[in-house]
Design a protein around this motif. Structure first.
Motif, short mmCIF file in Angstrom:
data_model
loop_
_atom_site.label_atom_id
_atom_site.label_comp_id
_atom_site.label_asym_id
_atom_site.label_seq_id
_atom_site.Cartn_x
_atom_site.Cartn_y
_atom_site.Cartn_z
N GLN A 1 -9.95 4.21 -2.40
CA GLN A 1 -8.58 4.27 -1.88
C GLN A 1 -7.65 4.96 -2.88
O GLN A 1 -6.82 5.79 -2.50
N ILE A 2 -7.79 4.63 -4.16
CA ILE A 2 -6.99 5.28 -5.19
C ILE A 2 -7.28 6.79 -5.20
O ILE A 2 -6.38 7.62 -5.32
N ALA B 1 0.82 -1.22 0.00
CA ALA B 1 0.00 0.00 0.00
C ALA B 1 0.85 1.26 0.00
O ALA B 1 0.51 2.24 -0.66
N GLN B 2 1.98 1.23 0.70
CA GLN B 2 2.84 2.42 0.76
C GLN B 2 3.44 2.73 -0.60
O GLN B 2 3.59 3.90 -0.96
N LEU C 1 2.13 1.98 -3.61
CA LEU C 1 1.06 2.51 -4.46
C LEU C 1 0.76 3.95 -4.06
O LEU C 1 0.60 4.82 -4.93
N ALA C 2 0.68 4.20 -2.76
CA ALA C 2 0.40 5.56 -2.30
C ALA C 2 1.50 6.52 -2.73
O ALA C 2 1.22 7.66 -3.15
N GLY C 3 2.75 6.08 -2.67
CA GLY C 3 3.86 6.94 -3.07
C GLY C 3 3.78 7.33 -4.54
O GLY C 3 3.99 8.50 -4.91
N LEU D 1 1.06 7.39 -6.48
CA LEU D 1 -0.10 8.24 -6.75
C LEU D 1 0.02 9.60 -6.07
O LEU D 1 -0.44 10.61 -6.61
N ASN D 2 0.65 9.65 -4.89
CA ASN D 2 0.88 10.94 -4.25
C ASN D 2 1.78 11.82 -5.12
O ASN D 2 1.54 13.02 -5.27
N ALA E 1 -8.25 8.58 -2.66
CA ALA E 1 -7.62 9.17 -1.48
C ALA E 1 -6.14 9.41 -1.71
O ALA E 1 -5.58 10.44 -1.29
N GLN E 2 -5.49 8.47 -2.38
CA GLN E 2 -4.06 8.61 -2.66
C GLN E 2 -3.78 9.70 -3.68
O GLN E 2 -2.66 10.22 -3.78
#
Length: 208
Positions: free
Chosen positions: A182-183, A136-137, A139-141, A143-144, A185-186
């Motif tokens: 979730q996507i 998750a981290q 993917l978040a990185g 997309l962030n 949110a990221q």
């Protein structure tokens, strides 16, 4: 006496990398430099005094920048952000639904190609799906990093395109909806807005 005693700055390099140099107008190599003021005796440093702030120095033009410059993406990073973020989000949506769906896979490959990976194909997608899911981290990185380059409307469109990958296989499942939120949110899209985008994309999808 003034000729005997003096002060001078001494600098040393303890890092390097790439940054966007505003003076050069493009990506350039930089040196991470630290310095200190010294008391000199006959031009020889003998006593360390105040430490100078660390800074970056462009190796092309010599311009010095504060370390804050590293928070800004380079041109290369910006060019890589869209295809990397699209690929990660598309694979996440496929995993949340039916990764064997030919229509969903076709939609995912098309979206990734349009994002800049022209040579991406079903074999590349299969290899990606065969690997363990992205943490998750990670993917978040991805997309962030992409979100910082997109205006609000572009983020909504990006999320809608990801939702269409899921819709290509049929109505969204609850797991796909959670993945889409979730996507969102990221990407910096609030939950309420993300659900609005999902609903509008569903209503705009062609009926069978």
């Amino acid at each position: 006496m003034r000729a005997i005693l003096g002060q001078r700055f001494l600098f040393s390099t303890h890092g390097q990398g790439s940054c966007h140099c505003e003076r050069c107008g493009g990506d350039r190599a930089y040196r991470l430099v630290s310095g200190r003021r010294w008391l000199t005796l006959l031009l020889v440093p003998v006593l360390p005094l105040a430490k100078a702030p660390d800074h970056l120095q462009c190796t092309g033009c010599g311009t010095r920048y504060r370390l804050d410059l590293l928070a800004l993406p380079t041109v290369a990073q910006m060019q890589a952000a869209l295809p990397a973020g699209t690929r990660a989000a598309a694979v996440a949506m496929l995993r949340a639904g039916d990764p064997r769906s030919e229509s969903a896979r076709h939609r995912a490959v098309a979206a990734i190609r349009e994002a800049g990976l022209a040579g991406y194909d079903d074999a590349a997608l299969e290899a990606e799906l065969a690997r363990p899911g992205r943490p998750a981290q990670e993917l978040a990185g991805l997309l962030n990093g992409l979100a910082g380059q997109l205006v609000d409307q572009a983020r909504w469109w990006f999320l809608a395109d990801v939702v269409r990958i899921g819709l290509a296989a049929g109505p969204l499942t609850q797991q796909q909806r959670r993945a889409a939120v979730q996507i969102g949110a990221q990407l910096g899209i609030g939950t309420a807005r993300a659900r609005d985008v999902i609903n509008m994309t569903e209503h705009g999808a062609p009926s069978e």
